[in-house]
Design a protein around this motif. Structure first.
Motif, PDB file in Angstrom:
ATOM      1  N   ARG A 108       8.950 -24.272  33.059  1.00 28.09           N
ATOM      2  CA  ARG A 108       9.796 -25.464  33.095  1.00 28.09           C
ATOM      3  C   ARG A 108       9.465 -26.335  34.295  1.00 28.09           C
ATOM      4  NH1 ARG A 108      14.061 -22.903  32.795  1.00 28.09           N
ATOM      5  NH2 ARG A 108      14.903 -23.010  34.904  1.00 28.09           N
ATOM      6  N   ARG A 109       9.276 -25.709  35.444  1.00 27.14           N
ATOM      7  CA  ARG A 109       8.937 -26.469  36.643  1.00 27.14           C
ATOM      8  C   ARG A 109       7.575 -27.146  36.500  1.00 27.14           C
ATOM      9  NH1 ARG A 109      11.573 -25.570  41.468  1.00 27.14           N
ATOM     10  NH2 ARG A 109      10.222 -27.284  42.118  1.00 27.14           N
ATOM     11  N   THR A 110       6.603 -26.428  35.918  1.00 26.87           N
ATOM     12  CA  THR A 110       5.270 -26.998  35.711  1.00 26.87           C
ATOM     13  C   THR A 110       5.326 -28.194  34.764  1.00 26.87           C
ATOM     14  OG1 THR A 110       4.234 -24.834  36.064  1.00 26.87           O
ATOM     15  CG2 THR A 110       2.926 -26.501  34.926  1.00 26.87           C
ATOM     16  N   ALA A 111       6.110 -28.065  33.685  1.00 20.99           N
ATOM     17  CA  ALA A 111       6.229 -29.156  32.724  1.00 20.99           C
ATOM     18  C   ALA A 111       6.908 -30.371  33.350  1.00 20.99           C
ATOM     19  CB  ALA A 111       7.007 -28.692  31.492  1.00 20.99           C
ATOM     20  N   LEU A 112       7.952 -30.155  34.126  1.00 21.84           N
ATOM     21  CA  LEU A 112       8.645 -31.266  34.785  1.00 21.84           C
ATOM     22  C   LEU A 112       7.728 -31.964  35.780  1.00 21.84           C
ATOM     23  CD1 LEU A 112      12.171 -29.685  35.420  1.00 21.84           C
ATOM     24  CD2 LEU A 112      11.576 -31.460  33.757  1.00 21.84           C
ATOM     25  N   ARG A 113       6.953 -31.176  36.502  1.00 30.09           N
ATOM     26  CA  ARG A 113       6.019 -31.762  37.459  1.00 30.09           C
ATOM     27  C   ARG A 113       4.958 -32.591  36.747  1.00 30.09           C
ATOM     28  NH1 ARG A 113       4.242 -27.373  39.392  1.00 30.09           N
ATOM     29  NH2 ARG A 113       6.018 -27.031  40.765  1.00 30.09           N
ATOM     30  N   ALA A 114       4.471 -32.071  35.613  1.00 32.67           N
ATOM     31  CA  ALA A 114       3.454 -32.801  34.847  1.00 32.67           C
ATOM     32  C   ALA A 114       4.012 -34.115  34.309  1.00 32.67           C
ATOM     33  CB  ALA A 114       2.934 -31.933  33.705  1.00 32.67           C
ATOM     34  N   ARG A 115       5.242 -34.095  33.799  1.00 27.98           N
ATOM     35  CA  ARG A 115       5.855 -35.316  33.271  1.00 27.98           C
ATOM     36  C   ARG A 115       6.025 -36.354  34.365  1.00 27.98           C
ATOM     37  NH1 ARG A 115      10.725 -33.699  29.210  1.00 27.98           N
ATOM     38  NH2 ARG A 115      10.712 -35.960  28.952  1.00 27.98           N
ATOM     39  N   ALA A 116       6.410 -35.913  35.546  1.00 32.33           N
ATOM     40  CA  ALA A 116       6.579 -36.848  36.660  1.00 32.33           C
ATOM     41  C   ALA A 116       5.235 -37.433  37.082  1.00 32.33           C
ATOM     42  CB  ALA A 116       7.240 -36.138  37.837  1.00 32.33           C
ATOM     43  N   GLN A 149       1.770 -28.434  27.701  1.00 33.31           N
ATOM     44  CA  GLN A 149       3.197 -28.530  27.962  1.00 33.31           C
ATOM     45  C   GLN A 149       3.474 -29.535  29.084  1.00 33.31           C
ATOM     46  OE1 GLN A 149       5.069 -24.862  29.143  1.00 33.31           O
ATOM     47  NE2 GLN A 149       7.077 -25.532  28.474  1.00 33.31           N
ATOM     48  N   GLY A 150       4.361 -30.482  28.782  1.00 35.27           N
ATOM     49  CA  GLY A 150       4.739 -31.484  29.761  1.00 35.27           C
ATOM     50  C   GLY A 150       3.827 -32.694  29.822  1.00 35.27           C
ATOM     51  N   HIS A 151       2.766 -32.721  29.013  1.00 32.06           N
ATOM     52  CA  HIS A 151       1.792 -33.814  29.063  1.00 32.06           C
ATOM     53  C   HIS A 151       1.921 -34.777  27.881  1.00 32.06           C
ATOM     54  CE1 HIS A 151       0.026 -31.074  31.957  1.00 32.06           C
ATOM     55  NE2 HIS A 151      -0.840 -31.997  32.315  1.00 32.06           N
ATOM     56  N   SER A 152       3.050 -34.767  27.188  1.00 33.87           N
ATOM     57  CA  SER A 152       3.203 -35.607  25.998  1.00 33.87           C
ATOM     58  C   SER A 152       3.116 -37.098  26.329  1.00 33.87           C
ATOM     59  CB  SER A 152       4.529 -35.302  25.309  1.00 33.87           C
ATOM     60  OG  SER A 152       5.622 -35.511  26.198  1.00 33.87           O
ATOM     61  N   GLY A 153       3.416 -37.476  27.566  1.00 32.77           N
ATOM     62  CA  GLY A 153       3.336 -38.886  27.944  1.00 32.77           C
ATOM     63  C   GLY A 153       1.932 -39.452  27.820  1.00 32.77           C
ATOM     64  N   LEU A 154       0.925 -38.590  27.916  1.00 33.69           N
ATOM     65  CA  LEU A 154      -0.455 -39.063  27.768  1.00 33.69           C
ATOM     66  C   LEU A 154      -0.735 -39.547  26.353  1.00 33.69           C
ATOM     67  CD1 LEU A 154      -2.468 -36.439  29.849  1.00 33.69           C
ATOM     68  CD2 LEU A 154      -2.015 -38.838  30.424  1.00 33.69           C
ATOM     69  N   LEU A 155       0.033 -39.080  25.382  1.00 30.69           N
ATOM     70  CA  LEU A 155      -0.152 -39.547  24.015  1.00 30.69           C
ATOM     71  C   LEU A 155       0.230 -41.018  23.907  1.00 30.69           C
ATOM     72  CD1 LEU A 155      -0.913 -38.811  21.129  1.00 30.69           C
ATOM     73  CD2 LEU A 155       1.449 -38.107  20.736  1.00 30.69           C
ATOM     74  N   GLU A 156       1.311 -41.407  24.577  1.00 29.98           N
ATOM     75  CA  GLU A 156       1.701 -42.816  24.590  1.00 29.98           C
ATOM     76  C   GLU A 156       0.653 -43.661  25.302  1.00 29.98           C
ATOM     77  OE1 GLU A 156       5.726 -43.759  25.622  1.00 29.98           O
ATOM     78  OE2 GLU A 156       6.411 -41.718  25.192  1.00 29.98           O
ATOM     79  N   LEU A 157       0.126 -43.120  26.396  1.00 30.30           N
ATOM     80  CA  LEU A 157      -0.922 -43.842  27.114  1.00 30.30           C
ATOM     81  C   LEU A 157      -2.156 -44.014  26.238  1.00 30.30           C
ATOM     82  CD1 LEU A 157      -2.142 -45.072  29.667  1.00 30.30           C
ATOM     83  CD2 LEU A 157      -2.724 -42.751  30.421  1.00 30.30           C
ATOM     84  N   ALA A 158      -2.526 -42.959  25.507  1.00 30.33           N
ATOM     85  CA  ALA A 158      -3.698 -43.042  24.624  1.00 30.33           C
ATOM     86  C   ALA A 158      -3.486 -44.078  23.522  1.00 30.33           C
ATOM     87  CB  ALA A 158      -3.963 -41.669  24.009  1.00 30.33           C
ATOM     88  N   ARG A 159      -2.296 -44.114  22.942  1.00 30.83           N
ATOM     89  CA  ARG A 159      -2.012 -45.090  21.893  1.00 30.83           C
ATOM     90  C   ARG A 159      -2.076 -46.508  22.432  1.00 30.83           C
ATOM     91  NH1 ARG A 159       3.268 -41.831  19.555  1.00 30.83           N
ATOM     92  NH2 ARG A 159       2.140 -40.309  18.252  1.00 30.83           N
ATOM     93  N   ALA A 160      -1.483 -46.723  23.604  1.00 24.59           N
ATOM     94  CA  ALA A 160      -1.500 -48.067  24.192  1.00 24.59           C
ATOM     95  C   ALA A 160      -2.916 -48.507  24.514  1.00 24.59           C
ATOM     96  CB  ALA A 160      -0.636 -48.094  25.456  1.00 24.59           C
ATOM     97  N   TRP A 161      -3.696 -47.599  25.055  1.00 25.21           N
ATOM     98  CA  TRP A 161      -5.090 -47.918  25.402  1.00 25.21           C
ATOM     99  C   TRP A 161      -5.892 -48.227  24.139  1.00 25.21           C
ATOM    100  CZ3 TRP A 161      -7.109 -47.682  30.482  1.00 25.21           C
ATOM    101  CH2 TRP A 161      -8.493 -47.868  30.590  1.00 25.21           C
ATOM    102  N   GLN A 162      -5.688 -47.443  23.080  1.00 21.82           N
ATOM    103  CA  GLN A 162      -6.422 -47.650  21.831  1.00 21.82           C
ATOM    104  C   GLN A 162      -6.038 -48.978  21.184  1.00 21.82           C
ATOM    105  OE1 GLN A 162      -5.789 -44.580  18.920  1.00 21.82           O
ATOM    106  NE2 GLN A 162      -7.574 -45.163  17.718  1.00 21.82           N
TER     107      GLN A 162
END
Length: 222
Positions: A43-51, A108-121
């Protein structure tokens, strides 16, 4: 493995039913504690990754906002944000960053990169201004991060309550001694006590894990 080895050694040393009961109770507590620790670290690793991802998108958007071209903005942002370095290295070698970020988003915790990938594409394929698109992504991720922090703060009380409930049986034993009894001796004296000991430990462990599962489900849905 260490806990299991300890249980085996303890059972072999005592070599009787009481030893098996004690070993089983220790095993239940050990497995539960290990699971809680592992879940806490994840949980801590995922929260850190999201931040980190929310911060990285904000940094990338800021460089695009001041007029940097996407490749240059990514290079500068990657120097400060480790989560962007894999994509930057791929782009430096002539590859496409979108598949890299989509693959990273599975962690885990890196789902925000999917939004970044979509925006970039979208910006790359349509020619839309990337700065405004990434601004929206950064704002969305920052809002999600703030909401996640609030939810986890609220769930901390529920998690703490579950752990307090788990130690209440121990408090009951202490009260028994204060009243002049010997509850531990009774619990280890025969089948009735063994059943109460194992049942109590099992229910306490199940309660803690159940509360943790509910809290994890709520935090996942946010």
């Amino acid at each position: 493995m260490i806990i299991l080895l300890g249980v085996i050694v303890a059972s072999g040393h005592l070599a009787n039913a009481k030893g098996a009961v004690v070993a089983s109770a220790i095993l239940l507590v050990g497995v539960t504690a290990t699971r809680l620790v592992v879940q806490y670290r994840r949980r801590r690793t995922a929260l850190r990754a999201r931040a980190e991802i929310a911060h990285a998108c904000a940094v990338l958007a800021s460089y695009l906002r001041v007029g940097q071209v996407p490749s240059a903005a990514l290079a500068i942002a990657a120097a400060d944000c480790e989560v962007l370095r894999e994509g930057h290295q791929t782009r430096t070698l002539g590859g496409d960053v979108v598949p890299v970020w989509r693959l990273q988003a599975r962690r885990q915790g890196h789902s925000g990169l999917l939004e970044l990938a979509r925006a970039w594409q979208v910006s790359t394929e349509t020619g839309a201004p990337m700065s405004s698109t990434l601004d929206q992504v950064a704002t969305s991720l920052a809002a999600d991060q703030a909401l996640t922090q609030v939810v986890n703060s609220e769930l901390a009380a529920a998690r703490a309550t579950g752990k307090v409930m788990a130690i209440l049986p121990g408090c009951g034993l202490g009260i028994g001694y204060l009243l002049g009894g010997d509850p531990a001796r009774w619990l280890l004296a025969g089948p009735a006590g063994w059943a109460c000991l194992l049942g109590g430990v099992a229910l306490a462990c199940a309660g803690v894990l159940w509360i943790e599962a509910l809290a994890r489900q709520v935090s996942t849905e946010v």
